[in-house]
Every structure is written in structure tokens, then in C-alpha cells.
Design a protein around this motif. Structure first.
Motif, short mmCIF file in Angstrom:
data_model
loop_
_atom_site.label_atom_id
_atom_site.label_comp_id
_atom_site.label_asym_id
_atom_site.label_seq_id
_atom_site.Cartn_x
_atom_site.Cartn_y
_atom_site.Cartn_z
N LEU A 111 0.82 -1.21 0.00
CA LEU A 111 0.00 0.00 0.00
C LEU A 111 0.86 1.27 0.00
O LEU A 111 0.48 2.28 -0.60
CB LEU A 111 -0.93 -0.01 1.22
N ILE A 112 2.00 1.22 0.67
CA ILE A 112 2.89 2.38 0.66
C ILE A 112 3.55 2.54 -0.70
O ILE A 112 3.60 3.64 -1.27
CB ILE A 112 3.95 2.26 1.77
N MET A 113 4.07 1.43 -1.26
CA MET A 113 4.75 1.51 -2.55
C MET A 113 3.80 1.87 -3.68
O MET A 113 4.22 2.46 -4.68
CB MET A 113 5.44 0.17 -2.85
N LEU A 162 2.59 -8.37 -5.12
CA LEU A 162 1.49 -7.58 -4.58
C LEU A 162 1.72 -6.09 -4.82
O LEU A 162 0.79 -5.35 -5.18
CB LEU A 162 1.33 -7.86 -3.08
N GLN A 163 2.97 -5.64 -4.63
CA GLN A 163 3.27 -4.24 -4.91
C GLN A 163 2.96 -3.89 -6.36
O GLN A 163 2.38 -2.83 -6.64
CB GLN A 163 4.75 -3.97 -4.61
N ALA A 164 3.34 -4.80 -7.27
CA ALA A 164 3.07 -4.55 -8.69
C ALA A 164 1.58 -4.44 -8.96
O ALA A 164 1.12 -3.53 -9.67
CB ALA A 164 3.70 -5.66 -9.53
N ALA A 165 0.81 -5.37 -8.40
CA ALA A 165 -0.64 -5.36 -8.62
C ALA A 165 -1.26 -4.08 -8.07
O ALA A 165 -2.10 -3.45 -8.72
CB ALA A 165 -1.27 -6.58 -7.97
N LEU A 166 -0.83 -3.70 -6.86
CA LEU A 166 -1.40 -2.50 -6.25
C LEU A 166 -0.98 -1.24 -6.98
O LEU A 166 -1.73 -0.26 -7.05
CB LEU A 166 -1.01 -2.42 -4.77
N VAL A 209 -0.53 -0.98 -10.22
CA VAL A 209 -1.41 -0.89 -11.38
C VAL A 209 -2.80 -0.42 -10.97
O VAL A 209 -3.39 0.48 -11.59
CB VAL A 209 -1.50 -2.25 -12.10
N ILE A 210 -3.33 -1.02 -9.89
CA ILE A 210 -4.66 -0.64 -9.42
C ILE A 210 -4.69 0.83 -9.02
O ILE A 210 -5.61 1.58 -9.37
CB ILE A 210 -5.09 -1.54 -8.25
N TRP A 211 -3.67 1.26 -8.30
CA TRP A 211 -3.64 2.65 -7.85
C TRP A 211 -3.37 3.62 -9.01
O TRP A 211 -3.80 4.76 -8.98
CB TRP A 211 -2.64 2.82 -6.71
N GLY A 212 -2.66 3.14 -10.02
CA GLY A 212 -2.51 3.96 -11.22
C GLY A 212 -3.84 4.19 -11.91
O GLY A 212 -4.14 5.30 -12.37
N ILE A 213 -4.67 3.13 -11.95
CA ILE A 213 -6.01 3.26 -12.54
C ILE A 213 -6.87 4.18 -11.68
O ILE A 213 -7.60 5.05 -12.19
CB ILE A 213 -6.66 1.87 -12.69
N LEU A 214 -6.80 4.00 -10.34
CA LEU A 214 -7.57 4.86 -9.44
C LEU A 214 -7.18 6.32 -9.62
O LEU A 214 -8.05 7.21 -9.63
CB LEU A 214 -7.34 4.44 -7.98
N ALA A 215 -5.87 6.57 -9.75
CA ALA A 215 -5.41 7.95 -9.93
C ALA A 215 -5.90 8.52 -11.25
O ALA A 215 -6.21 9.72 -11.34
CB ALA A 215 -3.89 8.01 -9.87
N MET A 232 -6.86 6.97 -0.35
CA MET A 232 -7.43 5.63 -0.23
C MET A 232 -6.42 4.65 0.37
O MET A 232 -6.76 3.81 1.21
CB MET A 232 -7.88 5.12 -1.60
N SER A 233 -5.17 4.76 -0.05
CA SER A 233 -4.13 3.89 0.50
C SER A 233 -3.97 4.13 2.00
O SER A 233 -3.86 3.18 2.79
CB SER A 233 -2.80 4.14 -0.22
#
Length: 423
Positions: A233-235, A359-363, A365-371, A382-383
Motif C-alpha cells: 500500500l505504501i509503494m 502484490l506491490q506490482a498489482a497494487l 497498477v490498481i492505484w494507477g487506474i484509481l489515480a 485511499m491507501s
């Protein structure tokens, strides 16, 4: 009284220090190159970080058993040389005018894979090199060095970027791996490698050995889940902070480096206090309090704004977060090593790193989409909210009360003595 850990540890510590300083001098170089040289959007910057982590992690699953059965110093030297060659290719391509986003992806994958193998080998070798009751002190020194490098590296890197451009810091990072390899080469004495029955073939099930061991130990399992979620979540917010501060708020490179350099002094203080706090208050209490605090402070990044107020907000929030991490990390790293048998250490560490990076990689990507759908600041918020729940996974006192792992059931390899042996 200062604990003496021996000349071999001194060289290992020196090798770690020089490569860590190089890494932090180049802090943010790839996102900065992607944003300012290649003009990549927020999603591409997140994908750059995520793809490197994901592919490296998938390759690394096969590295645990491979590292486990080999002398560790030659593995560390080889991984340093691979990282040197990969990172050095970036400034060379830039000078020739052929640097591309694809090359950054490949370099990220190669250096990430080599980094996982190096971490697994160095962790196993540290367990062999340092007595169990001195591991907390040793990990505290590594942690303190890391945070001093974090404090000095980004401002220095930001100054170099401002004067000479981002690829210069990448070259400095490459040279640091070469110096690290020379430091490991200077270590004298025995090495360590778990024996393999020559009559037994390598099996696909061997890839899951580290994973099975983590799941069997309740304290390790809880530490594992907590650590990968917190780091993930931090990364996930790191590329978004780069876009927010450099792209939207137009922070100069030196301010960007300063925002992450000054808070690292708190990590150094926390690392120096970690062993003393454990002696005074006990391992479980210190781990729990620092674990809760490191999950609370990231929510403060919600209040980052442009200009000097925003810079001060980042410095204060990151300073509190990193101080908590400086206390927590040596305890967590020591607990992990002490609970893992010597002939499983490399597999556990490589599995731990690989799943954490996946997990960092998946998050990312997800956070890139959220942004992209909302904004970088909203995704960062959100993180921070989700991090508030992660301390519930920390081991309870009863879990830590279990006995630590037994020592190795084998002796160090007599054929792997001396620098470069088994290469």
C-alpha cells in the motif's frame, strides 16, 4: 557497550552501505526520466514500477532453491555485477539518443530479479556470519545505514539531477553495485550452502518450500501478511507522489529530494533506539506500537498541497512514518531470521520478496487506474485509509513466545571458502 560483529560483517556492511547510498542517490530517477525525458503519463509511470516488480517476482520464485544450494558470496557478487551492467545501460543509451520506455522496463526487471536473489543470499549469509543473539544489533546497523543513505542520497541526487540530469544518478547507482561486489569479494573465511542429495532431482514443488514454511509458522504468517500489505500500500503511492509533486505541483528536483531526505534522519534514530527499546519494554510491545504507528501516519499525505506548506507536510508525515519504520524493521527482520532454519533461509527470503513484489506490482497498477479515474491525491488518500487496518495482522504475544528455529543440520561448505569460491 558496542557489540563487535567481526571483520567479515564489516565488509558485508560496507558493501550494503555503498550500494544503498547509490540506490538513494538515484531515488526517483526512473519516474523522473519517464515523466520529464520520455513524457510518460501517470499510468505509464505506475506501470513502469509495477511491470518490473511483477516479472522480477515471477522469475524469483525459482531462485530460492537455486540460491539455497550454492555458496552465498559468489551469488551476491554475480547479482551485483548483473545490476551494474543493467543500470549502466541507461546512461549509455541516453547519450546515444536511443533510450526508450521499453529499455527502462527491461532494466527494471533485470535489476529487480537480481535484487531478490542478492537479498536471499545476503540474508542467509548474515544468519551464518552473525550469532543469533547479535542479529538484532546487526539488523539495526543495516537499518540505520539505510536511513542515513535515505537522508543524504535524495538531496544529493536532486542536486545532481538539477545540474547534470537524471541519467547521471543512474550511473552513480550502477557504480555502487560494482563497489558492492568488490566489498563482498573482500570477505574472508567460510561460506554456506545447503547440501542437496545428488540422487534427488529438482522438482517443481521445491519452488513452494519457502511458502509452505511461512504458512506453517503462525508468527511468520502474520508478519508476512502484515509486511506485504503495508509495503504494497505504501509503494503503490510512490509513483503517484512523483506525479503529484513533480507533475501537478511542479516541485523542483531538489525539493523533491529534500522531501524524502530529511525525514530519513528519523529512521536512523529509530534504528539506533530499536534494540534499546526491546531491552527495556520487550519485543512484542515495541513491535506492536511501532507497527501501529507506521500504519497511521501515511494518511497525513492527504493534506499535501503545492508550495512550501506542501513540502513541510511531506517532510513531517514522512518523518513520523520513517521513525516508526526505523524501530519496527530491525525487530521484524530479526524475528524472521531467528524463526527460519538456516537451510531454509534463502527460500523463505526469496519467496517473501517475490510475493511482496507481486502484490506491490498489482497494487501499483490498481492505484494507477484509481489515480487516472479520480486524482493522484485521492488515490493516495485511499491507501492511507486501508493502511489503518493492517496492524490487526501483527503477531500476538503468544505467537512470539514460541521457540525460535533450530540451527542448521549441516556444516558450512569447506569447498566454498575464500572470495570467489564456487563461482
Amino acid at each position: 557497550m558496542r557489540v563487535r560483529l567481526g571483520r567479515g560483517f564489516g565488509w558485508l556492511w560496507s558493501a550494503y552501505a555503498v550500494s544503498t547510498y547509490g540506490t538513494w542517490i538515484a531515488f526517483g530517477a526512473f519516474p523522473l526520466i519517464a515523466v520529464r525525458v520520455l513524457h510518460s503519463p501517470a499510468f505509464a509511470v505506475s506501470l513502469l514500477e509495477a511491470a518490473g516488480l511483477a516479472v522480477a517476482a515471477m522469475v524469483a520464485f525459482s531462485l530460492g532453491p537455486w540460491v539455497e544450494h550454492r555458496a552465498k558470496r559468489p551469488v551476491m557478487i554475480a547479482m551485483d555485477l548483473i545490476r551494474f551492467a543493467a543500470m549502466a545501460s541507461v546512461p549509455i543509451a541516453y547519450v546515444l539518443g536511443v533510450l526508450s520506455y521499453g529499455q527502462l522496463l527491461v532494466v527494471s526487471v533485470v535489476s529487480g530479479t537480481a535484487g531478490i536473489a542478492f537479498t536471499a543470499a545476503s540474508g542467509a549469509y548474515l544468519k551464518y556470519l552473525v550469532p543469533s543473539d547479535h542479529l538484532l544489533v546487526a539488523n539495526g546497523r543495516f537499518e540505520g545505514t539505510s536511513w542515513v543513505a535515505t537522508a543524504v542520497g535524495p538531496p544529493l541526487g536532486g542536486a545532481l539531477i538539477g545540474l547534470l540530469g537524471p541519467v547521471v544518478t543512474v550511473m552513480a547507482d550502477a557504480l555502487s553495485y560494482l563497489l558492492s561486489a568488490l566489498g563482498v569479494l573482500r570477505i574472508r573465511g567460510g561460506d554456506v550452502a545447503a547440501p542437496r542429495d545428488r540422487a534427488t532431482r529438482w522438482r517443481g514443488a521445491d519452488l513452494l518450500g519457502g511458502w509452505r514454511f511461512i504458512l506453517r509458522d503462525r508468527a511468520l504468517r502474520r508478519l508476512f501478511l502484515n509486511s506485504i500489505l503495508v509495503s504494497g500500500l505504501i509503494m503503490a503511492t510512490v509513483p503517484l507522489l512523483s506525479v503529484l509533486l513533480l507533475g501537478q505541483y511542479h516541485f523542483p528536483a531538489w525539493q523533491y529530494g529534500l522531501a524524502f531526505g530529511i525525514p530519513a534522519l528519523g529512521g536512523f534514530v529509530g534504528a539506533r533506539l530499536s534494540a534499546r527499546l526491546v531491552t527495556r519494554y520487550g519485543r512484542h510491545r515495541v513491535m506492536s506500537v511501532s507497527g501501529w504507528l507506521r500504519s497511521l501516519f501515511p494518511l497525513g499525505l492527504t493534506f499535501v498541497r503545492p508550495g512550501i506548506p506542501g513540502l513541510l507536510t511531506v517532510i513531517i508525515v514522512e518523518g513520523l512514518l520513517i521513525t516508526s519504520m526505523g524501530v519496527f524493521n530491525p525487530i521484524y527482520a530479526t524475528e524472521r531470521l531467528q524463526r527460519t532454519p538456516a537451510d531454509h533461509t534463502a527460500q523463505v527470503l526469496s519467496t517473501w520478496s517475490a510475493i511482496s513484489k507481486l502484490l506491490q506490482a498489482a497494487l501499483m497498477v490498481i492505484w494507477g487506474i484509481l489515480a487516472t479515474l479520480t486524482s493522484p491525491l485521492a488515490a493516495i488518500t485511499m491507501s492511507g485509509v486501508l493502511l489503518l487496518a493492517t496492524p490487526l495482522l501483527l503477531p500476538k504475544r503468544i505467537h512470539l513466545a514460541n521457540k525460535t528455529a533450530p540451527g542448521p543440520s549441516w556444516t558450512p561448505s569447506s569447498t566454498a571458502c575464500g572470495p570467489g569460491a564456487g563461482r
